[in-house]
Design a protein around this motif. Structure first.
Motif, PDB file in Angstrom:
ATOM      1  N   ALA A  77       0.846  -1.202   0.000  1.00 36.94           N
ATOM      2  CA  ALA A  77       0.000   0.000   0.000  1.00 36.94           C
ATOM      3  C   ALA A  77       0.880   1.251   0.000  1.00 36.94           C
ATOM      4  N   ARG A  78       1.929   1.231   0.822  1.00 34.85           N
ATOM      5  CA  ARG A  78       2.828   2.396   0.910  1.00 34.85           C
ATOM      6  C   ARG A  78       3.492   2.650  -0.447  1.00 34.85           C
ATOM      7  N   THR A  79       3.990   1.595  -1.071  1.00 35.36           N
ATOM      8  CA  THR A  79       4.647   1.726  -2.371  1.00 35.36           C
ATOM      9  C   THR A  79       3.693   2.325  -3.409  1.00 35.36           C
ATOM     10  N   LEU A  80       2.470   1.814  -3.410  1.00 39.42           N
ATOM     11  CA  LEU A  80       1.498   2.268  -4.402  1.00 39.42           C
ATOM     12  C   LEU A  80       1.092   3.725  -4.160  1.00 39.42           C
ATOM     13  N   LEU A  81       0.894   4.089  -2.894  1.00 42.74           N
ATOM     14  CA  LEU A  81       0.523   5.477  -2.574  1.00 42.74           C
ATOM     15  C   LEU A  81       1.647   6.434  -2.962  1.00 42.74           C
ATOM     16  N   LEU A  82       2.894   6.024  -2.730  1.00 43.85           N
ATOM     17  CA  LEU A  82       4.019   6.888  -3.101  1.00 43.85           C
ATOM     18  C   LEU A  82       4.114   7.015  -4.616  1.00 43.85           C
ATOM     19  N   ARG A  83       3.831   5.922  -5.297  1.00 43.46           N
ATOM     20  CA  ARG A  83       3.857   5.962  -6.748  1.00 43.46           C
ATOM     21  C   ARG A  83       2.799   6.923  -7.293  1.00 43.46           C
ATOM     22  N   LEU A  84       1.701   7.028  -6.558  1.00 45.15           N
ATOM     23  CA  LEU A  84       0.651   7.973  -6.938  1.00 45.15           C
ATOM     24  C   LEU A  84       0.899   9.351  -6.296  1.00 45.15           C
ATOM     25  N   ASN A  85       2.132   9.555  -5.840  1.00 46.00           N
ATOM     26  CA  ASN A  85       2.585  10.858  -5.316  1.00 46.00           C
ATOM     27  C   ASN A  85       1.785  11.338  -4.104  1.00 46.00           C
ATOM     28  N   LEU A  86       1.292  10.396  -3.298  1.00 41.87           N
ATOM     29  CA  LEU A  86       0.639  10.786  -2.047  1.00 41.87           C
ATOM     30  C   LEU A  86       1.707  10.758  -0.957  1.00 41.87           C
ATOM     31  N   PRO A  87       2.078  11.942  -0.428  1.00 41.61           N
ATOM     32  CA  PRO A  87       3.213  12.001   0.489  1.00 41.61           C
ATOM     33  C   PRO A  87       3.009  11.156   1.745  1.00 41.61           C
ATOM     34  N   GLU A  88       4.127  10.647   2.260  1.00 43.19           N
ATOM     35  CA  GLU A  88       4.070   9.710   3.376  1.00 43.19           C
ATOM     36  C   GLU A  88       3.389  10.297   4.617  1.00 43.19           C
ATOM     37  N   ARG A  89       3.504  11.630   4.811  1.00 40.45           N
ATOM     38  CA  ARG A  89       2.891  12.232   5.999  1.00 40.45           C
ATOM     39  C   ARG A  89       1.371  12.072   5.989  1.00 40.45           C
ATOM     40  N   LEU A  90       0.773  11.799   4.839  1.00 39.36           N
ATOM     41  CA  LEU A  90      -0.681  11.625   4.780  1.00 39.36           C
ATOM     42  C   LEU A  90      -1.112  10.177   5.008  1.00 39.36           C
ATOM     43  N   HIS A  91      -0.169   9.233   4.935  1.00 43.45           N
ATOM     44  CA  HIS A  91      -0.567   7.820   4.940  1.00 43.45           C
ATOM     45  C   HIS A  91      -1.249   7.384   6.229  1.00 43.45           C
ATOM     46  N   ASN A  92      -0.870   8.022   7.349  1.00 43.90           N
ATOM     47  CA  ASN A  92      -1.459   7.590   8.620  1.00 43.90           C
ATOM     48  C   ASN A  92      -2.653   8.429   9.048  1.00 43.90           C
ATOM     49  N   LEU A  93      -3.105   9.317   8.153  1.00 43.73           N
ATOM     50  CA  LEU A  93      -4.302  10.118   8.441  1.00 43.73           C
ATOM     51  C   LEU A  93      -5.503   9.536   7.691  1.00 43.73           C
ATOM     52  N   PRO A  94      -6.695   9.683   8.259  1.00 45.36           N
ATOM     53  CA  PRO A  94      -7.887   9.286   7.494  1.00 45.36           C
ATOM     54  C   PRO A  94      -8.083  10.251   6.330  1.00 45.36           C
ATOM     55  N   PRO A  95      -8.621   9.801   5.186  1.00 48.30           N
ATOM     56  CA  PRO A  95      -8.688  10.665   4.000  1.00 48.30           C
ATOM     57  C   PRO A  95      -9.830  11.676   3.991  1.00 48.30           C
ATOM     58  N   ALA A  96     -10.621  11.731   5.074  1.00 56.21           N
ATOM     59  CA  ALA A  96     -11.820  12.590   5.057  1.00 56.21           C
ATOM     60  C   ALA A  96     -11.510  14.048   4.702  1.00 56.21           C
ATOM     61  N   THR A  97     -10.366  14.560   5.175  1.00 55.25           N
ATOM     62  CA  THR A  97     -10.056  15.971   4.915  1.00 55.25           C
ATOM     63  C   THR A  97      -9.125  16.158   3.711  1.00 55.25           C
ATOM     64  N   PHE A  98      -8.831  15.097   2.998  1.00 55.35           N
ATOM     65  CA  PHE A  98      -7.943  15.207   1.830  1.00 55.35           C
ATOM     66  C   PHE A  98      -8.628  15.986   0.709  1.00 55.35           C
TER      67      PHE A  98
END
Ligand SMILES: Nc1ncnc2c1ncn2[C@@H]1O[C@H](COP(=O)(O)OP(=O)(O)OP(=O)(O)O)[C@@H](O)[C@H]1O
Ligand SMILES: [Mg+2]
Length: 237
Positions: free
Chosen positions: A136-157
């Protein structure tokens, strides 16, 4: 690994109409006699004007809408399942193991961290949790979602960030068939390119992909062919 060329999804004679209760029960046909095949290793993009029924077809193919007539055949574990007549339990099994779906908007349980939302799509298919989190981390980084967001819920994204979470969740499972409903609508050019790369890899691995894509550069980059829908005739009740 090239498994291109055999049918994974087939529809025959699909009809769907909506009954408009607010207009005295008028019946509005939307899909008429849809004959669509999607093969492994190819990407077919639905085209046609607004209101032609693209989203309706997509929802029907995922088993969210019941069609009035016809069959929706999904190649599931070496046999064909007709989603038009399948019971809810079979539909869930097909979704877990065979048919992935990236909806236009992210809908998730509140307060769950992004990384877990994405990893869950893989653990549901039997993967080990630690391995799923790594992927999941690899894929999110590939989609340029910075690591600081990975541990937050996406509601406010932002809209584009949420769309990338949705894409990661759709692609991580490695389903043999993938439905993409406007996967790049909220993305900038760099992230659209990341999606084009993911689609190309999935195709090379034999995934059958059906998409709705409005932006022409992305469509041209991923589509092997277009499937055109035409607005159906309005019928009186
Ligand atoms: N749940 C519903 N109840 C009644 N009518 C509906 C429903 N969903 C869709 N429709 C109607 O069916 C037709 C097809 O809608 P659909 O959303 O499938 O079009 P589309 O091709 O995806 O259009 P767009 O490109 O604008 O997204 C439209 O005329 C729409 O008003
Ligand atoms: Mg639509």
């Amino acid at each position: 690994m090239n498994t291109a060329g055999h049918p994974m999804l087939k529809t025959h004679g699909v009809h769907k109409s909506f009954t408009l209760h607010l207009q005295g029960g008028t019946t509005m046909p939307v899909l008429e006699n849809v004959e669509l095949t999607v093969n492994s290793g190819e990407c077919v993009v639905l085209s046609g004007p607004s209101g032609a029924g693209k989203s309706t077809l997509m929802r029907s193919l995922y088993g969210n809408y019941r069609v009035g007539e016809g069959s929706i055949l999904i190649r599931h574990q070496d046999s064909w399942v007709d989603l038009a007549t399948a019971d809810p339990r079979s539909i869930l099994a097909v979704r877990r193991d065979t048919l992935g779906y990236v909806s236009q908007f992210l809908r998730v349980v509140p307060r769950v961290p992004t990384i877990e939302i994405v990893a869950e799509a893989l653990t549901l298919r039997g993967a080990d949790h630690a391995e799923a989190v790594t992927r999941a981390r690899t894929l999110l980084l590939r989609l340029n979602l910075p690591e600081r967001l990975h541990n937050l819920p996406p509601a406010t994204f932002s809209g584009g960030e949420q769309q990338r979470v949705n894409l990661a969740r759709g692609f991580i499972g490695g389903h043999p068939i993938l439905l993409l409903d406007e996967p790049t609508a909220s993305l900038d050019a760099i992230n659209r390119d990341a999606v084009v790369g993911l689609v190309a890899e999935a195709k090379a691995a034999g995934t059958a992909i059906l998409g709705i894509v409005h932006d022409l550069p992305t469509r041209d980059a991923i589509a092997d062919r277009l499937f055109k829908l035409y607005p159906a005739q309005m019928a009186a009740a």
